[in-house]
Design a protein around this motif. Structure first.
Motif, PDB file in Angstrom:
ATOM      1  N   ILE A 122      40.478  44.025  35.314  1.00 58.13           N
ATOM      2  CA  ILE A 122      39.763  43.139  34.440  1.00 58.13           C
ATOM      3  C   ILE A 122      40.217  41.668  34.964  1.00 58.13           C
ATOM      4  O   ILE A 122      39.335  41.016  35.075  1.00 58.13           O
ATOM      5  N   PRO A 123      41.246  41.489  35.176  1.00 58.76           N
ATOM      6  CA  PRO A 123      41.852  40.014  35.330  1.00 58.76           C
ATOM      7  C   PRO A 123      41.120  39.586  36.516  1.00 58.76           C
ATOM      8  O   PRO A 123      40.761  38.211  36.479  1.00 58.76           O
ATOM      9  N   ASP A 124      40.846  40.024  37.486  1.00 53.52           N
ATOM     10  CA  ASP A 124      40.467  39.850  38.833  1.00 53.52           C
ATOM     11  C   ASP A 124      38.975  39.371  38.433  1.00 53.52           C
ATOM     12  O   ASP A 124      38.206  38.945  39.143  1.00 53.52           O
ATOM     13  N   LEU A 125      38.302  39.988  37.544  1.00 53.98           N
ATOM     14  CA  LEU A 125      36.868  39.794  37.099  1.00 53.98           C
ATOM     15  C   LEU A 125      36.705  38.469  36.068  1.00 53.98           C
ATOM     16  O   LEU A 125      35.421  38.062  36.032  1.00 53.98           O
ATOM     17  N   ILE A 126      37.620  37.936  35.662  1.00 48.62           N
ATOM     18  CA  ILE A 126      37.571  36.911  34.685  1.00 48.62           C
ATOM     19  C   ILE A 126      37.026  35.682  35.215  1.00 48.62           C
ATOM     20  O   ILE A 126      37.931  34.989  36.264  1.00 48.62           O
ATOM     21  N   THR A 127      36.269  34.891  34.743  1.00 50.79           N
ATOM     22  CA  THR A 127      35.911  33.435  35.210  1.00 50.79           C
ATOM     23  C   THR A 127      35.726  32.619  34.203  1.00 50.79           C
ATOM     24  O   THR A 127      36.089  32.856  32.983  1.00 50.79           O
ATOM     25  N   GLU A 128      35.714  31.405  34.420  1.00 48.73           N
ATOM     26  CA  GLU A 128      35.499  30.590  33.241  1.00 48.73           C
ATOM     27  C   GLU A 128      34.155  30.659  32.404  1.00 48.73           C
ATOM     28  O   GLU A 128      34.223  30.212  31.281  1.00 48.73           O
ATOM     29  N   ARG A 129      33.160  31.552  33.018  1.00 47.76           N
ATOM     30  CA  ARG A 129      32.185  31.905  32.250  1.00 47.76           C
ATOM     31  C   ARG A 129      32.401  33.194  31.162  1.00 47.76           C
ATOM     32  O   ARG A 129      31.369  33.527  30.492  1.00 47.76           O
ATOM     33  N   THR A 130      33.414  33.973  31.433  1.00 45.25           N
ATOM     34  CA  THR A 130      33.799  35.104  30.729  1.00 45.25           C
ATOM     35  C   THR A 130      33.902  34.944  29.358  1.00 45.25           C
ATOM     36  O   THR A 130      34.808  33.950  28.926  1.00 45.25           O
TER      37      THR A 130
END
Length: 376
Positions: A122-130
């Motif tokens: 999950i952490p690698d998939l998080i962006t400012e839009r998450t």
């Protein structure tokens, strides 16, 4: 041998027929078909059932589990180009609830042992839009809520539990549904707690948020002709609520019977070629489905059908490969999800599965794997 069904809802009804028939008659006599006391009483009782500690839970019922997910995201103001992390190995509405809110699904791969979301991805998939994570308690198996809560808090994300298949399942001796910001349940007839039609509910600790969902599900109104927002027509009817109130009293008993059947499967399926369900030490499954894995899945599926045993696949085509959702990933490969999807098969499991039929299923599967090895 007569046909072994995948489920048997008539036997369930027959066990509690007098209570069900009485409640249906009471609803008809009262004409409390929409909203009303039966719905309010069920909402209170179901919230109390899920509640794990002193922090009170609230419940907003709605027309289906799909609507529960949609309304939960809408109430959290998740919309245009917001991103929601979830899995591809789930039912369609987990992801369509995201896209119908004009948000973007971001697919995390699954853990191969549990077949649930791999929190390490999950952490690698998080962006400012998450904005949120939807954790799917698939097949009645709880996700690792301890790790998911840590991630959600660290990155300031909403955590939504998709508990459509997990009524009564537990993580660290606490029922799922009380861990996230919101939890969504389905009462589709074949669920562990199923109505005589569609139904759903959202559970949460925030009373104002649940009140917002109640308004959203009822044309945005708080009184009959007073509307505070645009809303939808997604109401649980009184008949279904009355039926669910009766069934809720039996849910723990029926879940225990499912666990007993699962134990018999695990004890008597004797082939090393079969991967049995893996249950985390902190988890208590309710075995909505009993899903095994083997490389000759399609052959076994056909063999069982030839022997009058109905089994299914949940789910044969992962959602990131389905036409409506292909656009939401640049790299469509989720290697573990795709591997698992080619190997899984769901065996009959329900409280009224006769042991004679259960051992017939086991016998046929053991014969299939033995013959397959001898012919290899």
């Amino acid at each position: 041998m007569p046909k072994v069904p995948f489920n048997n809802l008539y036997e369930q009804y027959f066990e509690i027929k007098d209570e069900i028939d009485k409640e249906i008659t009471n609803v008809i006599k009262s004409s409390s078909y929409i909203q009303g006391e039966y719905v309010a009483n069920f909402e209170n009782e179901f919230a109390s059932y899920i509640q794990n500690d002193e922090e009170k839970l609230y419940c907003a019922s709605c027309a289906s589990g799909s609507d529960a997910l949609f309304l939960a995201l809408r109430a959290l103001n998740i919309s245009n180009n917001d991103e929601v992390i979830t899995v591809s190995n789930t039912f369609f509405s987990t992801v369509s609830s995201i896209t119908l809110n004009n948000a973007i699904p971001v697919f995390a791969d699954i853990d191969e042992k549990t077949m649930l979301i791999d929190y390490t991805k999950i952490p690698d998939l998080i962006t400012e839009r998450t904005k949120a994570i939807i954790a799917v308690h698939l097949y009645g198996q709880p996700c690792d809520m301890s790790q998911l809560i840590k991630i959600a808090k660290k990155y300031n994300l909403f955590l939504i539990e998709d508990a459509a298949q997990a009524h009564g399942a537990e993580w660290k001796a606490k029922k799922v549904g009380g861990f996230g910001d919101l939890a969504c349940f389905s009462f589709y007839p074949g669920k562990n707690l199923g109505a005589f039609g569609d139904g759903g509910a959202v559970i949460g600790k925030d009373q104002e948020l649940i009140a917002k969902i109640k308004a959203l599900s009822n044309h945005g109104r708080i009184e009959k002709y007073e509307h505070i927002m645009e809303g939808f027509n997604s109401r649980l009817d009184g008949m279904q609520a009355a039926i669910l109130r009766v069934k809720l009293k039996y849910l723990d008993k029926w879940n225990e019977e499912r666990r007993h059947i699962a134990n018999l499967y695990e004890s008597h399926l004797n082939s090393k070629d079969i991967l049995l369900p893996f249950i985390h030490d902190n988890a208590k499954s309710v075995f909505h489905l009993f899903v095994i894995r083997l490389k000759q899945r399609d052959q076994l599926l056909n063999f069982l059908r030839e022997n009058n045993i109905l089994s299914q696949i949940h789910y044969p085509i992962s959602l990131h490969l389905q036409k409506p959702f292909k656009e939401f990933t640049n790299d469509p490969s989720l290697p573990i999800t795709e591997k698992v999807a080619s190997q899984i098969i769901s065996l009959p499991i329900y409280p009224f599965l006769k042991e004679q039929n259960l051992f017939y299923i086991i016998e046929k599967i053991n014969k299939f794997t033995k013959d397959s090895n001898e012919n290899y």
